[in-house]
Design an enzyme around this catalytic site. Structure first.
Site, PDB file in Angstrom:
ATOM      1  N   LYS A  94      67.971  42.789  -8.117  1.00  0.00           N
ATOM      2  CA  LYS A  94      66.717  43.355  -8.620  1.00  0.00           C
ATOM      3  C   LYS A  94      66.181  44.301  -7.543  1.00  0.00           C
ATOM      4  O   LYS A  94      65.649  43.867  -6.530  1.00  0.00           O
ATOM      5  CB  LYS A  94      65.688  42.261  -8.926  1.00  0.00           C
ATOM      6  CG  LYS A  94      64.451  42.793  -9.635  1.00  0.00           C
ATOM      7  CD  LYS A  94      63.480  41.687  -9.959  1.00  0.00           C
ATOM      8  CE  LYS A  94      62.349  42.219 -10.853  1.00  0.00           C
ATOM      9  NZ  LYS A  94      61.634  43.366 -10.253  1.00  0.00           N
TER      10      LYS A  94
ATOM     11  N   ASP B 130      64.050  46.843  -5.456  1.00  0.00           N
ATOM     12  CA  ASP B 130      62.610  46.950  -5.216  1.00  0.00           C
ATOM     13  C   ASP B 130      62.248  48.423  -5.116  1.00  0.00           C
ATOM     14  O   ASP B 130      62.040  48.966  -4.035  1.00  0.00           O
ATOM     15  CB  ASP B 130      62.262  46.217  -3.920  1.00  0.00           C
ATOM     16  CG  ASP B 130      60.782  45.881  -3.832  1.00  0.00           C
ATOM     17  OD1 ASP B 130      60.055  46.159  -4.804  1.00  0.00           O
ATOM     18  OD2 ASP B 130      60.359  45.349  -2.795  1.00  0.00           O
TER      19      ASP B 130
ATOM     20  N   GLU C  68      64.364  41.406  -3.339  1.00  0.00           N
ATOM     21  CA  GLU C  68      63.414  40.847  -4.302  1.00  0.00           C
ATOM     22  C   GLU C  68      63.991  39.742  -5.171  1.00  0.00           C
ATOM     23  O   GLU C  68      63.323  38.756  -5.457  1.00  0.00           O
ATOM     24  CB  GLU C  68      62.862  41.968  -5.189  1.00  0.00           C
ATOM     25  CG  GLU C  68      61.737  41.507  -6.097  1.00  0.00           C
ATOM     26  CD  GLU C  68      61.113  42.659  -6.851  1.00  0.00           C
ATOM     27  OE1 GLU C  68      60.127  42.411  -7.571  1.00  0.00           O
ATOM     28  OE2 GLU C  68      61.592  43.799  -6.745  1.00  0.00           O
TER      29      GLU C  68
END
Length: 307
Positions: free
Chosen positions: A19, A21, A156
């Protein structure tokens, strides 16, 4: 297409990605012209001149991905800073270039790919010839190992995606599950307090705290608390003061409690920011929020309470 917060799914039906950022963008090439658009539909092409080479991918292509900027080897939302909000000269951009991390392809040579499975779309994406400042978001088959690795690196989190899933623009899908190491929340700014309110050192020129709200299911702005941590930098001050438009009345469903509202200046509820926090109180307030930055990729009507 948006990911749904949840527990990490496991099994051969899933692929896993980092994921990132950064800032979510759609990159579209039509007739030799590149357009970069945020989730809110805003054209941010001039903000990222170092991505001009994407125009050479194909005469007609539409990619979904995220612009990231590394800080000590880790993608950093803070590092993007002003790049998310304003036009930048090419020379300055090339001095510290962003990378467009592509993770999906929605159209190629005029052929829509939305109803193809993720596996099919990914295979098409991987056949493209990469251009400068373009990378493909790697996929993994061991979600737990990736989740542990992102924790160690300070990244993240992870997004799990069903291999047989189709793409539904703008919808939050159970086919994409996001699992993060920290809780974040997009909020609407409804007011702000000058620095050092209540002291002899009060500064009307600096933002000391933001009063935040999150719309409920009916679109009514509910007060979510006050954030002061993370606002001290010159970049944060500059970006916020350019956005906070004065209003005569407070915009929340109920007036914030007096300790938060004292000295407050109300503003039009049009600016979306993101905070990291440690959960919610029983009264619907954010615990220990820390300001991360403005979310120009989101409109107010796209903000909702994250679980």
């Amino acid at each position: 297409m948006l990911a749904t917060p949840g527990d990490l799914p496991k099994g051969p039906d899933w692929l896993y990605e980092v994921k990132w950022d950064g800032m979510r963008l759609l990159a579209e090439v039509v007739d030799g012209v590149l357009t970069l658009r945020s989730r809110s539909g805003r054209d941010v092409t001039p903000n990222f001149p170092e991505l001009a080479g994407l125009v050479d991918l194909a005469p007609d292509v539409l990619l979904d991905g995220e612009v990231v900027l590394l800080d000590k080897g880790v993608p950093s939302f803070h590092a993007l800073g002003d790049r998310m909000h304003s036009v930048v000269e090419e020379r300055a951009a090339l001095a510290r270039p962003v990378t467009f991390m592509a993770f999906d392809i929605l159209r190629l040579y005029g052929v829509p790919l939305l109803d193809r499975t993720l596996d099919e779309r990914r295979a098409t994406l991987e056949r493209l010839n990469l251009t400068p400042n373009l990378a493909l978001s790697p996929t993994y088959t061991d979600g737990q190992a990736l989740f542990d690795a992102t924790a160690q690196r300070g990244i993240e989190g992870v997004v799990a995606k069903r291999r047989d899933g189709i793409y539904r623009p703008g919808r939050r899908s159970e086919g994409w599950i996001k699992v993060t190491h920290r809780q974040t929340q997009a909020c609407v700014v409804g007011g702000w307090r000058p620095e050092n309110v209540g002291t002899a050192r009060v500064s009307s020129s600096r933002v000391g705290a933001l009063l935040l709200g999150v719309p409920d299911a009916d679109g009514v702005l509910q007060y979510a608390g006050r954030v002061g941590s993370g606002l001290a930098s010159a970049a944060a001050q500059r970006a916020l003061r350019d956005r906070l438009v004065d209003a005569d009345t407070q915009p929340f469903a109920e007036r914030p409690p007096r300790p938060d509202a004292v000295g407050a200046r109300w503003c039009e509820p049009t600016t979306v920011v993101e905070v990291v926090h440690k959960g919610w109180t029983d009264g619907g307030r954010l615990r220990q929020p820390v300001y991360r930055g403005i979310r120009d990729d989101l409109d107010v009507d796209q903000v909702h309470a994250e679980s």
